[in-house]
Design a protein around this motif. Structure first.
Motif, mmCIF file in Angstrom:
data_model
loop_
_atom_site.group_PDB
_atom_site.id
_atom_site.type_symbol
_atom_site.label_atom_id
_atom_site.label_comp_id
_atom_site.label_asym_id
_atom_site.label_seq_id
_atom_site.Cartn_x
_atom_site.Cartn_y
_atom_site.Cartn_z
ATOM 1 N N MET A 105 0.837 -1.195 0.000
ATOM 2 C CA MET A 105 0.000 0.000 0.000
ATOM 3 C C MET A 105 0.878 1.253 0.000
ATOM 4 O O MET A 105 1.822 1.352 0.772
ATOM 5 C CB MET A 105 -0.899 -0.010 1.226
ATOM 6 C CG MET A 105 -2.013 1.000 1.104
ATOM 7 S SD MET A 105 -2.988 1.182 2.601
ATOM 8 C CE MET A 105 -3.108 -0.465 3.242
ATOM 9 N N PRO B 18 -2.444 7.799 -1.761
ATOM 10 C CA PRO B 18 -3.906 7.916 -1.621
ATOM 11 C C PRO B 18 -4.337 8.356 -0.225
ATOM 12 O O PRO B 18 -5.349 9.048 -0.083
ATOM 13 C CB PRO B 18 -4.418 6.516 -1.948
ATOM 14 C CG PRO B 18 -3.240 5.650 -2.074
ATOM 15 C CD PRO B 18 -2.037 6.478 -2.273
ATOM 16 N N TRP B 19 -3.558 7.985 0.793
ATOM 17 C CA TRP B 19 -3.897 8.393 2.157
ATOM 18 C C TRP B 19 -3.697 9.882 2.355
ATOM 19 O O TRP B 19 -4.426 10.516 3.127
ATOM 20 C CB TRP B 19 -3.079 7.597 3.178
ATOM 21 C CG TRP B 19 -3.529 6.170 3.229
ATOM 22 C CD1 TRP B 19 -2.979 5.114 2.561
ATOM 23 C CD2 TRP B 19 -4.671 5.662 3.943
ATOM 24 N NE1 TRP B 19 -3.703 3.978 2.819
ATOM 25 C CE2 TRP B 19 -4.731 4.271 3.663
ATOM 26 C CE3 TRP B 19 -5.624 6.238 4.779
ATOM 27 C CZ2 TRP B 19 -5.726 3.460 4.199
ATOM 28 C CZ3 TRP B 19 -6.605 5.429 5.315
ATOM 29 C CH2 TRP B 19 -6.655 4.061 5.027
ATOM 30 N N LEU C 123 -6.712 11.364 0.985
ATOM 31 C CA LEU C 123 -7.830 11.188 1.912
ATOM 32 C C LEU C 123 -7.764 12.210 3.054
ATOM 33 O O LEU C 123 -8.765 12.840 3.401
ATOM 34 C CB LEU C 123 -7.825 9.759 2.467
ATOM 35 C CG LEU C 123 -8.952 9.383 3.436
ATOM 36 C CD1 LEU C 123 -10.309 9.711 2.849
ATOM 37 C CD2 LEU C 123 -8.894 7.895 3.771
ATOM 38 N N ALA D 116 -8.947 9.461 -3.854
ATOM 39 C CA ALA D 116 -8.458 8.500 -2.862
ATOM 40 C C ALA D 116 -9.112 7.142 -3.067
ATOM 41 O O ALA D 116 -8.488 6.095 -2.891
ATOM 42 C CB ALA D 116 -8.732 9.017 -1.456
ATOM 43 N N HIS E 10 -7.732 4.011 -4.963
ATOM 44 C CA HIS E 10 -6.721 3.106 -4.412
ATOM 45 C C HIS E 10 -7.088 2.532 -3.049
ATOM 46 O O HIS E 10 -6.591 1.487 -2.666
ATOM 47 C CB HIS E 10 -5.367 3.834 -4.314
ATOM 48 C CG HIS E 10 -4.897 4.348 -5.636
ATOM 49 N ND1 HIS E 10 -4.293 3.555 -6.565
ATOM 50 C CD2 HIS E 10 -4.993 5.580 -6.197
ATOM 51 C CE1 HIS E 10 -4.011 4.271 -7.642
ATOM 52 N NE2 HIS E 10 -4.436 5.511 -7.449
ATOM 53 N N ILE E 11 -7.934 3.239 -2.303
ATOM 54 C CA ILE E 11 -8.365 2.736 -1.000
ATOM 55 C C ILE E 11 -9.807 2.247 -1.162
ATOM 56 O O ILE E 11 -10.593 2.910 -1.851
ATOM 57 C CB ILE E 11 -8.323 3.851 0.066
ATOM 58 C CG1 ILE E 11 -6.946 4.525 0.068
ATOM 59 C CG2 ILE E 11 -8.633 3.307 1.451
ATOM 60 C CD1 ILE E 11 -6.862 5.740 0.964
ATOM 61 N N VAL F 133 -13.614 2.019 3.485
ATOM 62 C CA VAL F 133 -12.604 2.607 4.374
ATOM 63 C C VAL F 133 -12.545 4.119 4.172
ATOM 64 O O VAL F 133 -12.475 4.900 5.122
ATOM 65 C CB VAL F 133 -11.214 1.975 4.100
ATOM 66 C CG1 VAL F 133 -10.159 2.591 5.010
ATOM 67 C CG2 VAL F 133 -11.281 0.474 4.271
ATOM 68 N N THR F 134 -12.615 4.531 2.881
ATOM 69 C CA THR F 134 -12.549 5.954 2.564
ATOM 70 C C THR F 134 -13.678 6.718 3.245
ATOM 71 O O THR F 134 -13.443 7.707 3.941
ATOM 72 C CB THR F 134 -12.671 6.156 1.033
ATOM 73 O OG1 THR F 134 -11.874 5.187 0.384
ATOM 74 C CG2 THR F 134 -12.220 7.533 0.633
ATOM 75 N N THR G 181 -13.467 6.706 7.208
ATOM 76 C CA THR G 181 -12.425 7.609 7.698
ATOM 77 C C THR G 181 -12.868 9.059 7.564
ATOM 78 O O THR G 181 -12.780 9.856 8.500
ATOM 79 C CB THR G 181 -11.122 7.404 6.889
ATOM 80 O OG1 THR G 181 -10.849 6.026 6.818
ATOM 81 C CG2 THR G 181 -9.968 8.137 7.532
#
Lengths: 112, 109
Positions: free
Chosen positions: A1, A5-6, A9, A52, A55-56, A60-61, A64
């Motif tokens: 990972m 992407p994070w 996010l 984001a 890739h995530i 989860v996106t 979060t």
């Protein structure tokens, strides 16, 4: 990972928080520049969120983005807009956030 | 909740409905591959925030945002069931129950 992407996010969460804070200011005195700034921030936030999501996992996106956003907005309301944070209110928010995580994490049954 | 009146909750309801519409449109855009749906979705999001900015004139920002997020998710899940035949797992139902409970507590406080 990968980290990229994070970062997108987190940037989506940051722009969301700024947008919502500006929204409160807009509600107190309507200024067109502030309204435009709010649109810009929210639009940017959703664009970053969509980026984001490439890739995530979407669940989860969303989880979060929502929980971090809710917590930050509650803190800002308490700290800067003089809103009270009683035990009942904190409990309600904690339940709501736990619910958001549950719905997103494996909320959908596997498709047949 | 200070000086929250019917009109503020009406705007709140409108904001939630627009948000759900936005989520459905964005889903239809399939990760920006169908741009028109994506643009419609963004438009609904901006309209939703405009309504929300009217709601927070009377409702605390923290409460309004939590209600908006929570009820938005519950209704979006319902819309997913209705339009995309997405079933909810038991964990998802537990989550919905927690959100409803949280919303009720926020209303009471």
């Amino acid at each position: 990972m990968t980290l990229r992407p994070w970062i997108f996010l987190l940037a989506a969460v940051a722009t969301e928080i700024v947008g919502v804070s500006v929204m409160k200011l807009v509600s107190q005195e309507t200024a067109w520049t502030a309204l435009l700034f709010m649109y810009l921030m929210i639009g940017l936030s959703f664009f970053l969120l969509a980026t984001a999501m490439e890739h995530i996992p979407m669940a989860v996106t969303y989880a979060t983005w929502e929980t971090l956003g809710l917590a930050a907005v509650a803190f800002i309301g308490w700290q800067f807009f003089g809103e009270s944070l009683g035990a009942l209110k904190l409990l309600g928010m904690a339940l709501l956030m736990a619910g958001v995580v549950l719905v997103n994490a494996g909320g959908h049954a596997a498709k047949e | 909740m200070q000086n929250a009146q019917f009109i503020h909750y009406a705007f709140m309801g409108l904001a939630v409905l627009l948000e759900v519409a936005a989520n459905v449109f964005i889903k239809c855009s399939a990760g920006w591959r169908r741009k028109v749906w994506g643009v419609l979705g963004i438009g609904c999001v901006l309209a939703s925030f405009t309504a929300l900015s009217q709601a927070v004139k009377g409702i605390d920002l923290s409460v309004a945002y939590a209600l908006w997020g929570g009820t938005g998710i519950v209704l979006t899940t319902a819309a997913g069931r209705l339009f995309f035949q997405q079933a909810l797992a038991r964990r998802g139902w537990a989550g919905i129950a927690l959100i409803v409970l949280g919303v009720l507590l926020l209303k009471l406080s």
